[in-house]
Design a protein around this motif. Structure first.
Motif, PDB file in Angstrom:
ATOM      1  N   ASP A 200      33.340  61.087  24.756  1.00 33.31           N
ATOM      2  CA  ASP A 200      33.006  60.626  23.406  1.00 33.31           C
ATOM      3  C   ASP A 200      34.049  59.647  22.874  1.00 33.31           C
ATOM      4  N   VAL A 204      33.517  55.705  21.880  1.00 38.43           N
ATOM      5  CA  VAL A 204      33.908  55.061  20.617  1.00 38.43           C
ATOM      6  C   VAL A 204      34.651  53.772  20.927  1.00 38.43           C
TER       7      VAL A 204
ATOM      8  N   VAL B  81      27.159  52.845  16.317  1.00 38.32           N
ATOM      9  CA  VAL B  81      26.542  54.108  16.703  1.00 38.32           C
ATOM     10  C   VAL B  81      27.137  55.252  15.886  1.00 38.32           C
ATOM     11  N   PHE B  83      27.405  59.078  16.526  1.00 33.66           N
ATOM     12  CA  PHE B  83      27.188  60.023  17.616  1.00 33.66           C
ATOM     13  C   PHE B  83      26.852  61.403  17.068  1.00 33.66           C
ATOM     14  N   ASN B  85      28.024  64.330  17.905  1.00 32.80           N
ATOM     15  CA  ASN B  85      29.171  65.202  17.628  1.00 32.80           C
ATOM     16  C   ASN B  85      30.292  64.428  16.929  1.00 32.80           C
ATOM     17  N   SER B  87      32.420  62.412  16.986  1.00 30.30           N
ATOM     18  CA  SER B  87      33.329  61.583  17.783  1.00 30.30           C
ATOM     19  C   SER B  87      34.409  60.905  16.954  1.00 30.30           C
ATOM     20  N   LEU B  88      34.955  61.625  16.005  1.00 31.08           N
ATOM     21  CA  LEU B  88      36.117  61.087  15.296  1.00 31.08           C
ATOM     22  C   LEU B  88      37.339  61.364  16.152  1.00 31.08           C
TER      23      LEU B  88
END
Lengths: 301, 262
Positions: A200, A204, B81, B83, B85, B87-88
């Motif tokens: 993930d 990003v 996007v 996401f 979950n 995604s931070l």
């Protein structure tokens, strides 16, 4: 709308603070006898809790010292009391210097620490970047894997003759042994950390099309840091484990040399003190690094 | 209206140990500028795979994907996007998470003050001004998702891609965020493609719903036009006959003739 939900969370948190204040506030006022008793009770409870937390450790130490005393009595080893007295004398003047082979315990500790620092520092400077590369490039990982598997299990002292032969001197040889034995955990843990970065986070980075430098500083490095810290902790542990043995063989000033020197003097009390000193310093290093590691532990839920 | 995102004969094949696995075939879809399109289907029907193709995170085995007239060659900040979950990045505050995106998109032509202002505005848009300096683990799941949305919107993308953005949230928070998302997208007017498995969410937010057949070799089964006027009121629609008819149609597609025990 969300501002409401935020402030709700704050409201939830506030009463806790308020409670603590109401408990501690009335203390200095003119206390009626009943309140005084309750304050006493409260302090009593705090002390009781501390004692309860420390009790198991204290009991363990007491049993250990007891066993030591019994064994000492049977075998003629110095018991706890003579060792303690000897330690008091030793630590009353830790930094004396009487020639190259007779220096205070403080000098021995500092010299050992500086050797560990240099060997470990070199290992970190080379091992951590290498770990990143191995983790990032599968080809490099496959290339290095047999070499690492082959060299890692080698006993640290087996490297000493190589060091002595190459450097022709004891001091760099000892540092070399620390270096070669403490580099592996840092390489391996860093590499594992790189391969375990959640997809993930990388997605990003890809969607934002970050530059390689930004990917490294903002995503890769922070994500790998906890793994890296574990590697550093293991490495320091190994380095400290190895230094005593290395110094026994290379001589000079240092804890290992000191142990061997006192063995030649048949001063067993000092040998036992050295064991405690090595143990306590190892413990402190470990705790220091754990504290540092906690700083970089992102509680991700 | 202009065709903004265009997919022609898109196919996605995975080479697995057991051989070729056709995930998607014959996908033809065009999304107009400013349109809100939902992609709905059962788990494993390849709807996320389809979104990843539009994102550019994976590449199609065959067919053409265009965004604003240009071929989609890889991921890029013009297609933001959100996401599933969130995604931070956990080592950055909410502010810094958004700032990272803002800096990437506008850093070359704007001053630091302007960039900070943009970040601030984006967080304000989702009502998180007060939580700006908190870290992701200090805020709730709904708030994290808001930051994710703020990060995406702060980039002023041509297309907003939502990958089950509210799927991990509880029902109440989800409904709440659906309403807000509808308002935000309406205010900004950016083209949006959302993957979801929530029928109400799809009907409430979309202009069109793309319904996927079950995999393997999934494709678009039916496209449903949602002609309910905006703004749409959740409470009023709950009794609305037309809304219920459209909702029923999606349900019929998903659980009626299509349904195969997965």
């Amino acid at each position: 709308m969300n501002v409401v939900s935020v402030s709700k969370e704050w409201q939830k948190a506030e009463p806790k603070v308020a409670k603590i204040e109401t408990i501690s506030a009335p203390e200095p006022a003119a206390i009626p006898p009943a309140a005084g008793v309750s304050v006493l009770k409260r302090y009593g409870a705090v002390i009781f809790n501390i004692l309860r937390a420390l009790f198991p450790a204290a009991l363990g130490l007491a049993i250990f010292v007891g066993l030591w005393a019994i064994v000492a009595h049977r075998s003629g080893l110095p018991g706890p009391m003579p060792t303690w007295n000897s330690a008091l004398k030793l630590f009353s003047d830790p930094f004396y210097q009487r020639g190259p082979n007779d220096q205070g315990i403080g000098w021995n500790v500092l010299r050992s620490l500086s050797r560990v620092g240099m060997g470990f520092g070199l290992a970190a400077v080379i091992g951590i970047p290498l770990g990143f590369l191995i983790g990032r490039f599968a080809f490099l990982s496959k290339m290095m894997s047999p070499i690492i598997s082959l060299l890692r299990p080698v006993s640290p002292l087996a490297w000493l003759p190589i060091g002595l032969y190459v450097f022709k001197e004891a001091q760099p040889a000892a540092i070399w042994v620390i270096f070669i034995s403490s580099i592996w955990p840092m390489i391996i843990n860093t590499a594992v950390g790189v391969t375990r970065i959640p997809q993930d986070y990388l997605n990003v980075a890809r969607v934002l099309k970050l530059s390689e430098w930004k990917v490294f500083t903002k995503v890769l490095f922070p994500a790998v840091l906890p793994y890296m810290m574990t590697g550093v902790r293991l490495s320091i542990g190994v380095a400290w484990l190895v230094i005593v043995a290395a110094e026994m063989l290379t001589g000079g000033v240092g804890l290992g040399f000191w142990v061997w020197d006192e063995w030649n003097n048949l001063n067993v009390e000092h040998i036992i003190i050295a064991i405690f000193v090595v143990g306590i310093i190892g413990l402190l290093l470990e705790q220091l690094l754990l504290l540092l590691a906690r700083r970089f532990d992102y509680a991700e839920k | 209206m202009k065709r903004y995102v265009q997919l022609e004969n898109v196919q996605k094949v995975f080479e697995t140990k057991k051989g070729r696995f056709v995930a998607l075939r014959d996908i033809n879809l065009s999304v107009h500028e400013g349109e809100f399109v939902s992609i709905i289907g059962h788990s494993g029907c390849g709807k996320s795979t389809l979104l990843n193709l539009i994102t550019g995170l994976s590449t199609a085995s065959d067919g053409v994907l265009l965004c604003a007239g240009r071929e989609i060659a890889g991921p890029g900040p013009d297609r933001a996007v959100v996401f599933q979950n969130h995604s931070l990045l956990p080592w950055m505050s909410c502010f810094d998470n958004v700032y990272l995106a803002v800096e990437r998109v506008f850093g070359a032509q704007e001053s630091k003050t302007q960039l900070r202002q943009r970040t601030h505005d984006a967080l304000k848009l989702v009502g998180l001004t007060d939580a700006a300096h908190k870290f992701p683990h200090e805020i709730s799941g709904g708030m994290k998702q808001r930051v994710g949305i703020a990060r995406a919107l702060s980039m002023q993308p041509k297309v907003l891609l939502l990958d089950e953005p509210l799927g991990a949230l509880d029902a109440l928070t989800r409904a709440h965020l659906q309403d807000e998302l509808a308002k935000l997208v309406a205010a900004i007017g950016c083209t949006t493609i959302m993957v979801t498995h929530d029928v109400d969410e799809a009907v409430l937010l979309s202009d069109r719903i793309v319904m996927m057949t079950n995999g393997p070799a999934a494709t678009i089964g039916q496209i449903l036009e949602i002609d309910i006027p905006r703004p749409r009121e959740r409470l009023a629609l709950a009794q609305d006959a037309h809304y219920l008819r459209l909702r029923g149609e999606v349900l019929r597609f998903l659980y009626g003739r299509q349904y195969i025990a997965a």
